[in-house]
Design a protein around this motif. Structure first.
Motif, PDB file in Angstrom:
ATOM      1  N   LEU A   1       0.832  -1.201   0.000  1.00  0.00           N
ATOM      2  CA  LEU A   1       0.000   0.000   0.000  1.00  0.00           C
ATOM      3  C   LEU A   1       0.869   1.253   0.000  1.00  0.00           C
ATOM      4  CD1 LEU A   1      -2.809   1.241   0.156  1.00  0.00           C
ATOM      5  CD2 LEU A   1      -2.674   1.090   2.647  1.00  0.00           C
ATOM      6  N   ALA A   2       1.972   1.226   0.782  1.00  0.00           N
ATOM      7  CA  ALA A   2       2.870   2.375   0.828  1.00  0.00           C
ATOM      8  C   ALA A   2       3.483   2.628  -0.542  1.00  0.00           C
ATOM      9  CB  ALA A   2       3.956   2.138   1.868  1.00  0.00           C
ATOM     10  N   ALA A   3       3.843   1.540  -1.256  1.00  0.00           N
ATOM     11  CA  ALA A   3       4.412   1.689  -2.590  1.00  0.00           C
ATOM     12  C   ALA A   3       3.396   2.287  -3.550  1.00  0.00           C
ATOM     13  CB  ALA A   3       4.893   0.331  -3.100  1.00  0.00           C
ATOM     14  N   GLN A   4       2.137   1.837  -3.453  1.00  0.00           N
ATOM     15  CA  GLN A   4       1.089   2.385  -4.305  1.00  0.00           C
ATOM     16  C   GLN A   4       0.855   3.857  -4.016  1.00  0.00           C
ATOM     17  OE1 GLN A   4      -2.260  -0.161  -3.544  1.00  0.00           O
ATOM     18  NE2 GLN A   4      -1.518  -1.808  -4.869  1.00  0.00           N
ATOM     19  N   GLN A   5       0.850   4.227  -2.718  1.00  0.00           N
ATOM     20  CA  GLN A   5       0.652   5.624  -2.345  1.00  0.00           C
ATOM     21  C   GLN A   5       1.802   6.494  -2.835  1.00  0.00           C
ATOM     22  OE1 GLN A   5       0.142   5.279   1.884  1.00  0.00           O
ATOM     23  NE2 GLN A   5      -2.058   4.965   1.731  1.00  0.00           N
ATOM     24  N   GLU A   6       3.032   5.973  -2.767  1.00  0.00           N
ATOM     25  CA  GLU A   6       4.191   6.722  -3.247  1.00  0.00           C
ATOM     26  C   GLU A   6       4.100   6.941  -4.759  1.00  0.00           C
ATOM     27  OE1 GLU A   6       7.560   8.920  -3.080  1.00  0.00           O
ATOM     28  OE2 GLU A   6       6.365   8.139  -1.424  1.00  0.00           O
ATOM     29  N   ALA A   7       3.640   5.895  -5.472  1.00  0.00           N
ATOM     30  CA  ALA A   7       3.464   6.026  -6.914  1.00  0.00           C
ATOM     31  C   ALA A   7       2.391   7.063  -7.236  1.00  0.00           C
ATOM     32  CB  ALA A   7       3.107   4.679  -7.529  1.00  0.00           C
ATOM     33  N   ALA A   8       1.319   7.087  -6.431  1.00  0.00           N
ATOM     34  CA  ALA A   8       0.245   8.059  -6.642  1.00  0.00           C
ATOM     35  C   ALA A   8       0.748   9.477  -6.390  1.00  0.00           C
ATOM     36  CB  ALA A   8      -0.937   7.741  -5.726  1.00  0.00           C
ATOM     37  N   LYS A   9       1.589   9.658  -5.345  1.00  0.00           N
ATOM     38  CA  LYS A   9       2.144  10.983  -5.059  1.00  0.00           C
ATOM     39  C   LYS A   9       3.016  11.451  -6.219  1.00  0.00           C
ATOM     40  CE  LYS A   9       2.153  10.599  -0.002  1.00  0.00           C
ATOM     41  NZ  LYS A   9       3.019  10.521   1.202  1.00  0.00           N
ATOM     42  N   THR A  10       3.823  10.535  -6.770  1.00  0.00           N
ATOM     43  CA  THR A  10       4.693  10.887  -7.890  1.00  0.00           C
ATOM     44  C   THR A  10       3.868  11.325  -9.090  1.00  0.00           C
ATOM     45  OG1 THR A  10       6.340   9.271  -7.124  1.00  0.00           O
ATOM     46  CG2 THR A  10       6.509  10.033  -9.403  1.00  0.00           C
ATOM     47  N   ALA A  11       2.774  10.598  -9.353  1.00  0.00           N
ATOM     48  CA  ALA A  11       1.900  10.960 -10.471  1.00  0.00           C
ATOM     49  C   ALA A  11       1.264  12.324 -10.239  1.00  0.00           C
ATOM     50  CB  ALA A  11       0.823   9.883 -10.665  1.00  0.00           C
ATOM     51  N   THR A  12       0.866  12.602  -8.992  1.00  0.00           N
ATOM     52  CA  THR A  12       0.241  13.890  -8.661  1.00  0.00           C
ATOM     53  C   THR A  12       1.222  15.033  -8.854  1.00  0.00           C
ATOM     54  OG1 THR A  12      -1.193  12.810  -7.056  1.00  0.00           O
ATOM     55  CG2 THR A  12      -0.933  15.187  -6.866  1.00  0.00           C
ATOM     56  N   LYS A  13       2.493  14.845  -8.418  1.00  0.00           N
ATOM     57  CA  LYS A  13       3.498  15.889  -8.572  1.00  0.00           C
ATOM     58  C   LYS A  13       3.747  16.186 -10.047  1.00  0.00           C
ATOM     59  CE  LYS A  13       5.883  15.036  -4.204  1.00  0.00           C
ATOM     60  NZ  LYS A  13       7.139  14.574  -3.574  1.00  0.00           N
ATOM     61  N   LYS A  14       3.764  15.145 -10.890  1.00  0.00           N
ATOM     62  CA  LYS A  14       3.969  15.359 -12.311  1.00  0.00           C
ATOM     63  C   LYS A  14       2.855  16.204 -12.906  1.00  0.00           C
ATOM     64  CE  LYS A  14       6.641  11.135 -13.228  1.00  0.00           C
ATOM     65  NZ  LYS A  14       6.668   9.856 -13.955  1.00  0.00           N
ATOM     66  N   VAL A  15       1.624  15.955 -12.465  1.00  0.00           N
ATOM     67  CA  VAL A  15       0.488  16.730 -12.968  1.00  0.00           C
ATOM     68  C   VAL A  15       0.585  18.179 -12.506  1.00  0.00           C
ATOM     69  CG1 VAL A  15      -2.011  17.005 -12.874  1.00  0.00           C
ATOM     70  CG2 VAL A  15      -1.016  14.735 -13.138  1.00  0.00           C
ATOM     71  N   GLU A  16       0.980  18.387 -11.231  1.00  0.00           N
ATOM     72  CA  GLU A  16       1.039  19.742 -10.674  1.00  0.00           C
ATOM     73  C   GLU A  16       2.145  20.567 -11.312  1.00  0.00           C
ATOM     74  OE1 GLU A  16       1.498  19.077  -6.566  1.00  0.00           O
ATOM     75  OE2 GLU A  16      -0.620  18.632  -6.197  1.00  0.00           O
ATOM     76  N   THR A  17       3.231  19.929 -11.806  1.00  0.00           N
ATOM     77  CA  THR A  17       4.348  20.668 -12.387  1.00  0.00           C
ATOM     78  C   THR A  17       4.163  20.957 -13.863  1.00  0.00           C
ATOM     79  OG1 THR A  17       5.476  18.563 -12.767  1.00  0.00           O
ATOM     80  CG2 THR A  17       5.996  19.742 -10.728  1.00  0.00           C
ATOM     81  N   GLN A  18       3.077  20.500 -14.483  1.00  0.00           N
ATOM     82  CA  GLN A  18       2.810  20.801 -15.874  1.00  0.00           C
ATOM     83  C   GLN A  18       2.449  22.275 -16.039  1.00  0.00           C
ATOM     84  OE1 GLN A  18      -0.239  18.141 -17.102  1.00  0.00           O
ATOM     85  NE2 GLN A  18       1.106  16.361 -17.232  1.00  0.00           N
TER      86      GLN A  18
END
Length: 421
Positions: A236-253
């Motif tokens: 679950l922690a790995a999935q949450q970390e992957a979700a955070k990474t995806a969110t940061k990529k969207v926010e930096t666009q």
């Protein structure tokens, strides 16, 4: 404990009677002591049962409050989304970077002073209305964060109480097994024949052996559940970390060039960042029977069929599903496409979801920590149903998954062959 059997001789008859009398007196004294010990055990068990009932009542109250919080959070999310949509619609009508020019143009093209004043006031009223909407958004966002934090605290409290409940139940099981040993000791003490005494001593040894075997099994199961919980938590922690990474990529666009009403310089507004939720992972694989796994990582702690009462205070029971252990909040997926027949809360099942698959089968998801679907909603295979929890009659975080031919808590079948596990 007993002296050797005396020879029956005429000149020793009085000695035989005396020896038998002393033996009976010794047994009676030992019997009294054993009964006192048994009474103390019964008192201890009654006290433990009362503590279990009290803990279970508190746990139920916390779960009801958690459901209320989740409902308030859902309402706030709907209100915030509606305001976001309203702001977007108004932004299309009035471009903020043209607002000052619009006011000047409204005044210059007016046929009269009254018309010019009216146009200027209309534009100003629209801007003020948008500012009020933004202020309400900020208030509701703050309340949403506060309620979410309280919901997390309630969930932590529920899990802590569940752990205490599990420890109390294990203590109760051990006390009852000790009681069986004490009963066998009492039976062995009140017998006056060596053969009967040997039989009861053998029963005592068997009770001790069963007690040790059951305690060993409990310890092994606890270790297995803990290992599964740790593995699920890491996943679950790995999935949450992957979700955070995806969110940061969207926010930096780069930001969209169209200017919205929220771009108006105003000291009373605070810029907000939109969070993008990553897509839900579907459970896999799908078996030849068409059923998919309700969790991404399978660890069965209790299969379908007869089992010992997990509460330790009753006879064996028939388990009408399978228990899958994992970490709190682990994603639970729809095992098959269908329509949500009902969602709700029950003191035994906790938070539950029942899905009608339209082919004569229903799937059951029990002890959830939260809901991701509502009654009447259509779901696809692998759609998110909720989070794994320990609500209701549960002593640890897990999912009780069942398959039945009825939506009325009847007609259950073994889900394992259908899931391919």
């Amino acid at each position: 404990m007993f002296s050797p059997v005396l020879s029956i001789q005429a000149d020793e008859y009085d000695d035989k009677i005396q020896a038998q009398t002393e033996k009976i007196s010794t047994l009676e004294n030992e019997q009294t002591a054993a009964e006192n010990a048994l009474s103390a055990l019964e008192t201890q068990i009654s006290k433990t049962e009362a503590e279990v009932d009290e803990l279970f009542a508190k746990k139920t109250q916390e779960e009801e409050r958690l459901n209320e919080l989740n409902s308030e959070i859902a309402d706030l999310k709907v209100a915030i989304e509606k305001r976001n949509q309203q702001l977007k619609e108004q932004a299309r009508d009035v471009q903020v970077n043209q607002l000052n020019n619009s006011v000047v143009e409204a005044i210059l093209t007016a046929d009269s002073l009254n018309e010019a004043v009216g146009r200027a006031m209309a534009v100003t009223t629209l801007v003020n209305a948008n500012n009020e909407i933004i202020e309400k958004q900020q208030v509701d966002q703050a309340k949403l964060e506060e309620l979410s934090l309280e919901a997390q605290e309630k969930l932590a409290t529920i899990e802590q109480q569940s752990q205490l409940l599990q420890e109390k139940q294990e203590s109760l099981v051990e006390a009852r097994l000790d009681q069986e040993v004490a009963i066998n000791e009492l039976q062995s003490m009140i017998t006056t024949e060596k053969k009967q005494k040997a039989t009861f001593e053998a029963q005592k040894e068997e009770a001790i052996r069963k007690r040790e075997a059951q305690l060993k099994a409990i310890a092994a199961q606890k270790a297995k559940d803990e290992a599964a919980r740790i593995a699920a938590a890491e996943q679950l922690a790995a999935q949450q970390e992957a979700a955070k990474t995806a969110t940061k990529k969207v926010e930096t666009q780069p930001a969209v060039s169209n200017t919205s009403v929220a771009d108006v310089p105003n000291n009373n507004t605070t810029p907000t960042t939109e969070t993008v939720t990553p897509p839900v992972q579907e459970s896999s694989p799908v078996t030849s029977s068409g059923w998919g796994l309700p969790v991404s990582s399978v660890s069965v702690s209790s299969p379908y069929g007869w089992r010992a009462n997990p509460w330790g205070n009753g006879p064996s029971e028939f388990h009408e599903g399978i228990d899958l252990v994992g970490a709190s909040g682990t994603s639970i997926y729809a095992s098959k496409a269908g329509t949500v027949a009902t969602t709700g809360y029950d003191a035994s099942a906790g938070n539950y979801v029942i899905i009608n698959h339209g082919d004569g089968y229903y799937s059951y998801y029990l002890h959830l920590s939260s809901f991701a679907v509502s009654t009447g909603q259509s779901v696809g295979q692998g759609s998110l149903v909720g989070g794994m929890g320990t609500t209701g009659g549960s002593t640890g975080v897990h999912l009780h998954f069942g398959i039945a031919t009825s939506g009325n808590w009847s007609g259950f079948v073994d889900p394992a062959p259908l899931l391919g596990i």
